[in-house]
Design an enzyme around this catalytic site. Sequence first.
Site, PDB file in Angstrom:
ATOM      1  N   HIS A 113      -1.019  19.367  30.150  1.00 19.91           N
ATOM      2  CA  HIS A 113      -1.143  18.810  28.810  1.00 19.91           C
ATOM      3  C   HIS A 113      -1.933  17.504  28.796  1.00 19.91           C
ATOM      4  O   HIS A 113      -2.264  16.989  27.739  1.00 19.91           O
ATOM      5  CB  HIS A 113       0.263  18.581  28.225  1.00 19.91           C
ATOM      6  CG  HIS A 113       0.286  18.282  26.773  1.00 19.91           C
ATOM      7  ND1 HIS A 113       0.672  17.057  26.264  1.00 19.91           N
ATOM      8  CD2 HIS A 113      -0.036  19.044  25.704  1.00 19.91           C
ATOM      9  CE1 HIS A 113       0.593  17.076  24.951  1.00 19.91           C
ATOM     10  NE2 HIS A 113       0.167  18.265  24.561  1.00 19.91           N
ATOM     11  N   LYS A 115      -5.024  14.754  29.157  1.00 20.71           N
ATOM     12  CA  LYS A 115      -6.433  14.749  28.764  1.00 20.71           C
ATOM     13  C   LYS A 115      -7.102  13.566  29.449  1.00 20.71           C
ATOM     14  O   LYS A 115      -6.891  12.410  29.065  1.00 20.71           O
ATOM     15  CB  LYS A 115      -6.598  14.631  27.247  1.00 20.71           C
ATOM     16  CG  LYS A 115      -6.066  15.829  26.456  1.00 20.71           C
ATOM     17  CD  LYS A 115      -4.632  15.671  26.053  1.00 20.71           C
ATOM     18  CE  LYS A 115      -4.172  16.839  25.181  1.00 20.71           C
ATOM     19  NZ  LYS A 115      -2.725  16.785  24.937  1.00 20.71           N
ATOM     20  N   ASP A 120     -18.443   9.454  37.213  1.00 25.73           N
ATOM     21  CA  ASP A 120     -19.055   8.708  38.323  1.00 25.73           C
ATOM     22  C   ASP A 120     -18.080   7.768  39.022  1.00 25.73           C
ATOM     23  O   ASP A 120     -18.493   6.824  39.703  1.00 25.73           O
ATOM     24  CB  ASP A 120     -20.276   7.910  37.835  1.00 25.73           C
ATOM     25  CG  ASP A 120     -21.433   8.814  37.427  1.00 25.73           C
ATOM     26  OD1 ASP A 120     -21.458   9.978  37.861  1.00 25.73           O
ATOM     27  OD2 ASP A 120     -22.297   8.357  36.652  1.00 25.73           O
ATOM     28  N   HIS A 285      -0.983  13.318  15.497  1.00 24.09           N
ATOM     29  CA  HIS A 285      -0.994  13.923  16.836  1.00 24.09           C
ATOM     30  C   HIS A 285      -0.968  12.851  17.919  1.00 24.09           C
ATOM     31  O   HIS A 285      -1.013  13.165  19.106  1.00 24.09           O
ATOM     32  CB  HIS A 285      -2.252  14.801  16.989  1.00 24.09           C
ATOM     33  CG  HIS A 285      -2.206  15.731  18.152  1.00 24.09           C
ATOM     34  ND1 HIS A 285      -2.950  15.535  19.302  1.00 24.09           N
ATOM     35  CD2 HIS A 285      -1.507  16.872  18.357  1.00 24.09           C
ATOM     36  CE1 HIS A 285      -2.711  16.516  20.156  1.00 24.09           C
ATOM     37  NE2 HIS A 285      -1.838  17.343  19.609  1.00 24.09           N
ATOM     38  N   LYS A 287       0.062   9.674  20.492  1.00 28.39           N
ATOM     39  CA  LYS A 287       1.141   9.364  21.425  1.00 28.39           C
ATOM     40  C   LYS A 287       0.927   7.922  21.897  1.00 28.39           C
ATOM     41  O   LYS A 287       0.463   7.676  23.016  1.00 28.39           O
ATOM     42  CB  LYS A 287       1.126  10.308  22.633  1.00 28.39           C
ATOM     43  CG  LYS A 287       1.165  11.814  22.266  1.00 28.39           C
ATOM     44  CD  LYS A 287      -0.218  12.402  22.245  1.00 28.39           C
ATOM     45  CE  LYS A 287      -0.249  13.917  22.146  1.00 28.39           C
ATOM     46  NZ  LYS A 287       0.480  14.539  21.068  1.00 28.39           N
ATOM     47  N   ASP A 292       6.830  -5.692  21.865  1.00 26.27           N
ATOM     48  CA  ASP A 292       6.597  -7.133  21.806  1.00 26.27           C
ATOM     49  C   ASP A 292       5.104  -7.428  21.655  1.00 26.27           C
ATOM     50  O   ASP A 292       4.428  -6.729  20.902  1.00 26.27           O
ATOM     51  CB  ASP A 292       7.229  -7.828  23.001  1.00 26.27           C
ATOM     52  CG  ASP A 292       8.771  -7.751  22.961  1.00 26.27           C
ATOM     53  OD1 ASP A 292       9.307  -7.540  21.867  1.00 26.27           O
ATOM     54  OD2 ASP A 292       9.400  -7.895  24.022  1.00 26.27           O
TER      55      ASP A 292
END
Length: 400
Positions: A113, A115, A120, A285, A287, A292
């Site tokens: 899941h 990404k 380089d 969508h 996350k 603080d």
Amino acid sequence: MSGMWRDGNHLRLLINGEGYYPRVFECIRAARVEVLLETFIIREDKVGLELQEVLIEAARRGVRVVIAVDGYGTADLQNEYVAAMTREGVKIHVFDPAPRRFGMRTNLFRRLHRKIVVIDGERAFVGGINYSADHLGDYGEMAKQDYAVEVTGPIVADLHTCTLRLLRPALAGPSPVQANTQETGDARIMLLERDNERHTTDIEDEHLRVFELARKRIVIANAYFFPGYRVLRALRNAARRGVQVTLILQGQPDMRWVQAFSRLLYNYLLRDGVVIYEYCQRPLHGKVALVDDVWSTVGSSNLDPLSLALNLEANLVIQDRPFNQYLHDHLLELSAAHCKRIELERVIRGYWWRAPLVFLCFHFLRRFPAISGWLPAHRKTLKPLEPVDKASGYEEEKTG
């Protein structure tokens, strides 16, 4: 490598496909030696076609291009799409391929899941954005709201290592690049992985650690919010001791059953002072979270059982005051302009009929870490994806 702080990094927040795709494609076009890419979903729409184009261009320049896609999330690429890349030297691998049963995908659990893109060994991208047009505003009312970060500096070496570790069984020979560890900025960053081997709870444990230490504010914007009981208790306890705890969750869901589960938790959190907003402009969508004035995280991990106990995930944890403030200002604007605040009076209305579901929900969350061990387990299986002669060859080759 997971869980080591690296000083001297530079990072930039990329919001939605409009911010992410032009930048990542620009950097792939400038690649000289190697492009490593992991993703859950690639679709054959305008985004997937541009990705194909820039990867082919890179391979033609002699750049080593290696891709890993998930066997569940990317299950429908056509033979022609695959062939156009592989005949130019692009290496494509499928994580945990499995046959369909009665036309249904069967590899439901323990997905790839995360990404990640590493270019380089010098520049990387991490976040929650897949390669599909539903991350662009012109997709319509179901276009996703999502986030990624671009990073340079010593943290890129860790991202390079973790991506190579996944791909190594499928690679011929070592990487042609030595990751650059030169400092490029002031941000302190740590890569956290979740896998089914040594790093099973790293991401959840870091969230718990900072929630328990929070003194001023916690802001979470998360697509699929159904965390373990320990996380819920830490958020409630933070609110009780005076921390301003704000959740931004889906108000226009892409999967209504997920929103229904999240809402079962609202009463538990609201009655102790947690503030909950539902984002209603488009499906959330993202996350991301901040605590603080310094700590932030961006990545692929939802706060739900799949991400916290089953999937392969990757988050960057960031200690950088300007980034924290920038993300906070953005989320504050988002909540003010496009969210509705959930009030306790609304939640407890009709509570009597939901009470049994809430009871079952909390018992499930208390026991999910043990339950997850019953679900199908497997090793990190990568299978090369090669074109075949039949038009339906992707599916046949992937499952054969």
